[in-house]
Scaffold this motif. Structure first.
Motif, PDB file in Angstrom:
ATOM      1  N   HIS A 569      30.468 -26.172  52.275  1.00  0.00           N
ATOM      2  CA  HIS A 569      30.036 -27.045  53.365  1.00  0.00           C
ATOM      3  C   HIS A 569      28.950 -26.394  54.212  1.00  0.00           C
ATOM      4  CE1 HIS A 569      32.298 -30.862  53.625  1.00  0.00           C
ATOM      5  NE2 HIS A 569      33.106 -30.253  52.767  1.00  0.00           N
ATOM      6  N   LEU A 570      29.068 -25.101  54.474  1.00  0.00           N
ATOM      7  CA  LEU A 570      28.030 -24.422  55.246  1.00  0.00           C
ATOM      8  C   LEU A 570      26.700 -24.438  54.497  1.00  0.00           C
ATOM      9  CD1 LEU A 570      30.044 -21.358  56.609  1.00  0.00           C
ATOM     10  CD2 LEU A 570      29.159 -23.284  57.951  1.00  0.00           C
ATOM     11  N   LYS A 571      26.739 -24.222  53.202  1.00  0.00           N
ATOM     12  CA  LYS A 571      25.500 -24.232  52.421  1.00  0.00           C
ATOM     13  C   LYS A 571      24.909 -25.642  52.370  1.00  0.00           C
ATOM     14  CE  LYS A 571      23.392 -22.751  48.083  1.00  0.00           C
ATOM     15  NZ  LYS A 571      22.258 -22.123  48.814  1.00  0.00           N
ATOM     16  N   ALA A 572      25.766 -26.659  52.257  1.00  0.00           N
ATOM     17  CA  ALA A 572      25.274 -28.044  52.252  1.00  0.00           C
ATOM     18  C   ALA A 572      24.645 -28.398  53.588  1.00  0.00           C
ATOM     19  CB  ALA A 572      26.422 -28.998  51.934  1.00  0.00           C
ATOM     20  N   PHE A 574      23.326 -26.130  55.986  1.00  0.00           N
ATOM     21  CA  PHE A 574      22.254 -25.272  56.490  1.00  0.00           C
ATOM     22  C   PHE A 574      21.386 -24.640  55.409  1.00  0.00           C
ATOM     23  CE2 PHE A 574      25.930 -24.678  59.479  1.00  0.00           C
ATOM     24  CZ  PHE A 574      25.459 -25.544  60.459  1.00  0.00           C
ATOM     25  N   GLY A 575      21.670 -24.938  54.146  1.00  0.00           N
ATOM     26  CA  GLY A 575      20.872 -24.369  53.072  1.00  0.00           C
ATOM     27  C   GLY A 575      21.026 -22.861  52.998  1.00  0.00           C
ATOM     28  N   ASP A 580      23.218 -17.044  58.656  1.00  0.00           N
ATOM     29  CA  ASP A 580      22.724 -16.788  60.004  1.00  0.00           C
ATOM     30  C   ASP A 580      23.492 -17.590  61.048  1.00  0.00           C
ATOM     31  OD1 ASP A 580      20.838 -15.099  58.924  1.00  0.00           O
ATOM     32  OD2 ASP A 580      19.300 -16.671  58.792  1.00  0.00           O
ATOM     33  N   ARG A 581      23.998 -18.774  60.651  1.00  0.00           N
ATOM     34  CA  ARG A 581      24.707 -19.628  61.607  1.00  0.00           C
ATOM     35  C   ARG A 581      26.023 -19.012  62.054  1.00  0.00           C
ATOM     36  NH1 ARG A 581      22.321 -23.584  64.314  1.00  0.00           N
ATOM     37  NH2 ARG A 581      24.462 -24.241  64.744  1.00  0.00           N
ATOM     38  N   ILE A 582      26.588 -18.117  61.248  1.00  0.00           N
ATOM     39  CA  ILE A 582      27.916 -17.579  61.593  1.00  0.00           C
ATOM     40  C   ILE A 582      27.887 -16.072  61.808  1.00  0.00           C
ATOM     41  CG2 ILE A 582      29.203 -19.438  60.456  1.00  0.00           C
ATOM     42  CD1 ILE A 582      29.511 -17.604  58.017  1.00  0.00           C
ATOM     43  N   GLN A 595      33.817 -13.084  48.041  1.00  0.00           N
ATOM     44  CA  GLN A 595      32.760 -13.162  47.030  1.00  0.00           C
ATOM     45  C   GLN A 595      31.907 -14.404  47.275  1.00  0.00           C
ATOM     46  OE1 GLN A 595      35.355 -12.937  43.501  1.00  0.00           O
ATOM     47  NE2 GLN A 595      34.489 -10.898  43.087  1.00  0.00           N
ATOM     48  N   SER A 596      31.400 -14.518  48.502  1.00  0.00           N
ATOM     49  CA  SER A 596      30.656 -15.724  48.855  1.00  0.00           C
ATOM     50  C   SER A 596      29.336 -15.833  48.102  1.00  0.00           C
ATOM     51  CB  SER A 596      30.416 -15.776  50.363  1.00  0.00           C
ATOM     52  OG  SER A 596      29.792 -14.595  50.818  1.00  0.00           O
ATOM     53  N   GLY A 597      28.746 -14.679  47.751  1.00  0.00           N
ATOM     54  CA  GLY A 597      27.516 -14.724  46.968  1.00  0.00           C
ATOM     55  C   GLY A 597      27.741 -15.365  45.613  1.00  0.00           C
ATOM     56  N   MET A 598      28.855 -15.033  44.979  1.00  0.00           N
ATOM     57  CA  MET A 598      29.185 -15.645  43.690  1.00  0.00           C
ATOM     58  C   MET A 598      29.370 -17.154  43.848  1.00  0.00           C
ATOM     59  SD  MET A 598      32.602 -15.081  41.364  1.00  0.00           S
ATOM     60  CE  MET A 598      33.585 -15.961  42.586  1.00  0.00           C
ATOM     61  N   ILE A 599      30.051 -17.551  44.926  1.00  0.00           N
ATOM     62  CA  ILE A 599      30.261 -18.980  45.175  1.00  0.00           C
ATOM     63  C   ILE A 599      28.922 -19.679  45.364  1.00  0.00           C
ATOM     64  CG2 ILE A 599      31.288 -20.659  46.761  1.00  0.00           C
ATOM     65  CD1 ILE A 599      33.305 -19.107  45.037  1.00  0.00           C
ATOM     66  N   GLU A 600      28.014 -19.044  46.097  1.00  0.00           N
ATOM     67  CA  GLU A 600      26.693 -19.619  46.342  1.00  0.00           C
ATOM     68  C   GLU A 600      25.933 -19.823  45.032  1.00  0.00           C
ATOM     69  OE1 GLU A 600      23.187 -19.015  49.677  1.00  0.00           O
ATOM     70  OE2 GLU A 600      24.416 -17.299  49.076  1.00  0.00           O
TER      71      GLU A 600
END
Length: 774
Positions: A569-572, A574-575, A580-582, A595-600
């Motif tokens: 949801h954050l990526k959807a 703020f791209g 940076d938002r958090i 492992q948020s990079g993997m999710i991205e």
């Protein structure tokens, strides 16, 4: 002699819930009181009466049939025709049951009536202390029945021949136990005993011994009406923690039984409506707001409510009378399995969980979990429909009277099935999640049993659109076996139809807006839906608005690990700048350790990250952002329910987050960038999580109400139906309902079947029965 005094005969047909409830002796008494002759009998269609007398007397008799009934009866129709010929009998009698095509109902199991309870507690009564006391007004029904007409020989009580005293009661039409099929006493009926791991425990009073063990923090398996429960002292954190460890139930709330409503008030607030539910014949678990005095903290961690029930069998009354406080009474199983019903099954599956077993020798034919209900501002709501409620038929609108017979298979989670025939729907009891092999076997067994009980041969079988649901696959197999027509029903359409059907909305007058919010369901476009505004009725629908699709990274894993949805949801919203938002917040630190990079990368490449408009995953994303069940959900809806509890004290005056609504080729799309912008601003400002949670709920409710009003205006309808599992969120439901009612809409809320997937089968049945479909 006047014309009104001339003897004439009438054949009277009574349909409804009229078997196993003392209806024949009730008819016998009415006939005797009014001076009629003839007979009454049970058959496959209900109750048939042949009555002879003067026309005025017969009219009075018919009027009393309509207006007077035993406590557990429900009369749906009374019709009669004249009988040609001479008087057939010199008195009024109760005749033997007859066969015929089955079109009557089986009555749900009913909580102990006041008369039977008084006998059990009376030291001078022959049933004093007897755990299986019942009469025509109470006791087991569906749990013991194998087929109908409902007679003792067709129940698990056939193993217990009645003694002379019980037989005398059973055969006396003036007695409360006349033809009470489970009638028994200590001399001739089922018996209790206590076992431990070594065998039977030698004790004079098994119930008193169980009470002593519970006070000593033991865990006891107790065989009830519809299955085994596991019990422990609800005030002992040690006992509750040990029960959770052995049962492998890490977080899901546990149900509690109390002696009476006064005892419950020590721990929860109880309104008049909630007390009425607690004391109803169905005796459900009722979710109540926690008060000051606490049970063991492990009963319902993270929740502001506790599920309480009152004793509903003599055994439970006797046990609670021997205790000083409430007990946990949760299903006798390992987490997610169906509860044990047989003695050998319980010995096997509950070994290592229970310290001892309170057993009895009456077989449980049909497994029944406890029903769960809650009182919201719109009224009582069923969260799980089982013991005490199933299988009571629900009348459908008149337009369904001539529909074909339909077997609707339900969904994958919280599964039920539904039979539809003769203008009625018969939803099954809650059966559980079909992903579990044991539950799936139980589901198939229950379908076979219902088909046998109701002698039901479906002309149409309705299944969910999702080809991988086990309910769909079994429906396809049954259709191939029986030659029935197979109808595939879109998941959210079934939710809408379920709400319309339980409110008796007529085909042809069914144009409505459905706000259907849930976890997921396969859409007609092959994508995963879950936040839907549908315009239509039984015959079809248009997807008029929906939530903006967001990736589900890891597919099913995203349902178990809410933090994945937060990243999506954050990526959807703020791209590439979402981090940076958090930055500098607790959420930023939490996701940095994941492992948020993997999710991205999964999202960017579309690898096992399907898009979904799921409302449930939106709740998961926000909850995880607040640190609620972020790593893992131990049960469906955990994060959302704990966030609701957090928000509840702040629902007034907290403010509301904004939601963007756009129009794409006539379809409204709700998207979340403004909401996430305001939410992350609040995180950086240090706004407390409960306030953030409340602002999310109120913002979502406002967006749903505004979108529904616009969709309804365009469609030309003022009726809005609310359904889907997310609609069991009390804050969302009550706020949305209030907004729509204030704006003058007719708002339908589910109350007779669950808004969650437990109500799907009713909607499928209604859609497959729709007159325009044939």
């Amino acid at each position: 002699m006047t014309a009104a005094d001339v003897m004439s005969g009438r054949r009277i047909r009574v349909r409804g819930l009229v078997q196993g409830v003392g209806f024949r002796p009730h008819v016998w008494r009415l006939a005797r009181e009014t001076g009629l002759t003839g007979h009454v009998l049970n058959d496959g269609s209900g109750v048939e009466i042949e009555a002879w007398g003067g026309d005025n007397t017969l009219d009075t008799f018919l009027e009393r049939l309509e207006t007077e009934a035993p406590p557990l009866a429900r009369i749906d129709s009374v019709r009669w025709e004249a009988i040609d010929g001479a008087l057939a009998a010199a008195e009024f009698m109760i005749a033997e049951s007859a066969g015929g095509a089955i079109s009557t109902g089986v009555v749900p199991d009913a909580a102990t009536c006041p008369e039977c309870l008084a006998e059990v507690m009376d030291p001078f009564d022959r049933r004093h202390g007897y755990a299986f006391t019942n009469c025509t007004h109470c006791g087991p029904r569906l749990s013991i029945v194998r087929s109908i007409p409902y007679d003792r020989a067709r129940t698990s009580m056939s193993a217990f021949p009645m003694c002379e005293d019980c037989a005398r009661e059973y055969e006396d039409p003036a007695n409360r136990r006349f033809h009470a099929q489970p009638n028994a006493c200590p001399v001739c009926g089922p018996q209790l005993w206590l076992e431990d791991g070594e065998g039977r425990v030698d004790c004079e009073d098994p119930i008193a011994e169980v009470a002593r063990l519970l006070k000593d923090e033991a865990i006891v398996a107790i065989k009830g009406i519809g299955g085994f429960h596991l019990a422990c002292d609800a005030t002992s954190e040690t006992a509750v923690a040990e029960l959770r460890r052995r049962k492998r139930r890490a977080a899901k709330p546990l149900a509690v039984m109390a002696k009476n409503a006064s005892q419950i008030r020590r721990f929860c607030a109880v309104s008049a409506a909630e007390e009425e539910l607690l004391e109803a014949r169905s005796a459900p678990i009722v979710l109540l707001r926690n008060a000051d005095e606490s049970l063991a903290p492990g009963i319902a961690p993270g929740h502001a409510q506790t599920g309480f029930m009152l004793p509903y069998t003599p055994m439970h009354h006797l046990l609670m009378d021997a205790l000083d406080g409430p007990i946990v009474l949760t299903s006798g199983n390992l987490s997610d399995e169906p509860q044990a019903t047989g003695n050998d099954d319980a010995r096997d599956r509950l070994a290592g969980i229970a310290d001892c077993w309170l057993m009895h020798d009456r077989d449980i034919v049909n497994r029944l979990d406890d029903s769960v209900m809650r009182v919201d501002a719109p009224g009582p709501q069923i969260l799980r429909r089982a013991r005490g409620l199933a299988p009571e038929p629900l009348p459908l609108a008149e337009g369904f009277a001539d529909a074909p017979t339909v077997l609707a298979m339900g969904g994958e989670l919280k599964s039920t099935f539904c039979l539809a025939k003769d203008g009625q729907a018969i939803p099954s009891q809650h059966l559980g999640d079909l992903e579990e092999a044991v539950t799936h076997a139980d589901y198939r067994k229950a379908i076979a049993l219902y088909r046998d009980i109701f002698r039901f041969d479906p002309e149409v079988i309705a299944v969910d659109l999702h080809p991988d649901y086990l309910s769909t696959q079994w429906g396809e197999d049954l259709a191939a076996q029986t030659g029935a027509k197979l109808v595939r029903v879109q998941h959210h359409h079934a939710h809408l139809a379920s709400c319309l059907a339980e409110h008796g909305v007529e085909p042809g007058d069914d144009l409505s807006v459905g706000i259907v919010m849930d976890g997921l369901g396969l859409g007609t476009d092959g994508t995963i839906w879950g936040g839907e505004f549908l315009v239509g009725g039984y015959g079809g629908f248009e997807r008029a608005a929906h939530f903006s699709p967001v990736a589900l990274p890891g597919g099913a894993q995203a349902m178990r690990e809410p933090w994945r949805n937060t990243v999506a949801h954050l990526k959807a919203a703020f791209g590439d700048g979402w981090r940076d938002r958090i930055l500098g917040t607790a959420l930023g630190a939490m996701l940095e350790a994941k492992q948020s990079g993997m999710i991205e990368r999964m999202i960017e490449k579309g690898l096992n990250a399907p898009l979904s408009s799921s409302a449930g995953r939106l709740f998961d994303a926000v909850a995880a952002a607040l640190g609620i069940a972020a790593d893992r959900q131990h049960y469906e809806g955990q994060a959302a329910m704990e966030m609701e509890a957090l928000a509840a004290p702040h629902r007034e005056g907290a403010g509301a987050y904004p939601v963007a609504v756009s129009d794409e080729r006539g379809t409204r799309i709700l998207s979340w960038a403004p909401l996430w912008g305001a939410l992350t601003d609040d995180l950086r400002k240090g706004v407390e999580p409960p306030v953030i949670a409340a602002r999310f709920h109120l913002g979502l409710a406002a967006a749903l109400a505004g979108t529904a009003a616009a969709v309804a205006e365009r469609a030309g309808t003022r009726r809005i139906a609310l359904s889907g599992g997310v609609m069991q969120n009390r804050i969302l439901l009550e706020t949305l309902h209030s907004c729509l009612m204030r704006d003058g809409f007719t708002v339908l809320v589910q109350s007779r079947v669950p808004a969650n997937d437990g109500g799907l089968s009713l909607g499928q049945a209604a859609i497959a029965s729709f007159p325009g479909r044939q």
